[in-house]
Design an enzyme around this catalytic site. Structure first.
Site: not given
Ligand SMILES: Cc1ncc(COP(=O)(O)O)c(C=O)c1O
Length: 378
Positions: A70, A148, A176, A196, A198, A233, A321
């Site tokens: 994000t 996603n 993704q 990302s 996670h 940091t 979301c």
């Molecule tokens: C395509 C995509 N972009 C951005 C994000 C946001 O990632 P983060 O959770 O690291 O902010 C997601 C997470 O759901 C995603 O699937």
């Protein structure tokens, strides 16, 4: 519990938990400190950067650590518009992540023209529309690597060629695709890419913006860290975990993509055979091997997900979301799916821990639910 929501997030790998814990306990120095403890953290940061760069197909100097995709996406957007002399116009595919689209749409309040590029019925970007949009100058083009919700892959190489020919910087949200299928930042010829940790076994709150060497892109958070490209940091525990997840993802990727792809295909075939009225979104398009986005005629997503959860199976109704909300998915709307059908859409996203028994259980539960509905209606 059968977890089939890996596109929302993935369980951290045991090795990641260990790396994060070790860093918190023993490696908590600040990489900007000149003393030995800080210098040890600085070396760990450099090693982590090399791991993430290897996963991205980029050079270590091109990796900027952020708090996640994000933030990386927002840096791309804000940076694009603050470069001197750029036209106040940005182009995004209509199926970008909901948070990113929201950030772009907010730019409209500041007089920026935000143009959403259409996809076809499978969810693939329409290259004719892209080429037409690129005939006018723009500050940025953003097209995700993999969606996603549907898992549909976009034609990044063709998009990059069109962007290059038009002289428009290209950003690819690879959140993704990272860790699931290879990324080739250099080979694709894109300018910016978001990731990302996670989504492939790493910790939350840690990601990266990959920015092509030589590209000057203003920071979202000004400061001295990350060579002036991201102040604050560094999140060293997160970065340590990110690096370990990246290394493991690279090592396992080929085998896991084949294994999960075969499982997903078998699940799709089994559902087609046992259920009536099945829709597979993104059918016919190249897709992530782990994702299956479906609807069963007459069964609302809420009902399906509730039943699955009672049977200890966790899935989602599209983007994390928007789950829980009643708004149908913007991705399906862009694909021309009617709202009533979109409200029936559920996403099953597989991961490393998924096996054939888990999926047989899913088929059994969905089949039982459909037979019960048929009996009740008779
Ligand atoms: C395509 C995509 N972009 C951005 C994000 C946001 O990632 P983060 O959770 O690291 O902010 C997601 C997470 O759901 C995603 O699937």
């Amino acid at each position: 519990m059968i977890y089939l929501d890996h596109n929302a997030t993935t369980p951290p790998l045991p090795e990641v938990i260990e790396a994060v814990t070790d860093c918190l306990r023993d490696g908590w120095g600040n990489p900007s400190s000149k003393h030995g403890f800080g210098q040890r953290a600085k070396s760990a940061l450099a090693a982590a950067r090399a791991e993430v760069a290897a996963l991205a197909g980029a050079q270590p100097a091109e990796v900027v650590f952020t708090s996640g995709a994000t933030e990386a996406n927002n840096q791309v957007l804000a940076g694009a518009l603050s470069r001197p002399g750029v036209p106040p116009r940005v182009l995004l595919s209509a199926v970008e992540h909901a948070g990113f689209l929201k950030a772009a749409q907010r730019m409209r309040d500041f007089g920026v023209e935000v143009e959403l590029l259409p996809v076809d019925g499978r969810g693939v970007l329409r290259l004719d529309a892209l080429r037409a949009a690129l005939e006018r100058p723009a500050a940025l083009l953003s097209v995700m690597a993999a969606n996603n919700e549907t898992g549909v892959l976009q034609p990044v190489v063709e998009v990059a060629a069109a962007a290059r020919a038009a002289g428009v910087p290209l950003h690819v949200d690879a959140t993704q695709q990272a860790g699931r299928l290879p990324l080739d930042f250099a080979g694709w010829g894109v300018d910016l890419m978001s990731m990302s940790a996670h989504k492939f076994g790493g910790p939350k709150g840690c990601g990266a913006l990959v920015a092509r060497k030589g590209l000057s892109w203003p920071a979202l958070l000004p400061g001295q860290q990350e060579r002036g490209r991201r102040g604050g940091t560094e999140n060293m525990p997160g970065i340590a975990g990110f690096a370990v997840a990246a290394r493991h993802a690279r090592a396992a990727m080929q085998a896991e993509a084949l294994r999960q792809g075969a499982l997903r295909d078998a699940l799709e075939d089994a559902l087609r055979e046992t259920l009536t009225g099945l829709t597979v979104f993104g059918e016919g398009a190249p897709r992530l091997p782990n994702t299956l986005f479906i609807a069963i005629a007459g069964q609302s997503a809420d009902r399906l997900l509730g039943r699955l959860e009672r049977e200890r199976i966790l899935a989602a109704s599209g983007a994390a979301c928007s789950s829980g909300g009643s708004e149908p998915s913007h991705v399906l709307a862009a694909m021309g799916v009617p709202p009533a059908l979109a409200r029936e859409a559920i996403r099953l996203s597989l991961g490393r821990d998924t096996d054939g028994e888990h999926l047989a259980r899913v088929v059994h539960v969905l089949r039982s639910l459909q037979s019960e509905t048929a009996v009740a209606a008779a």
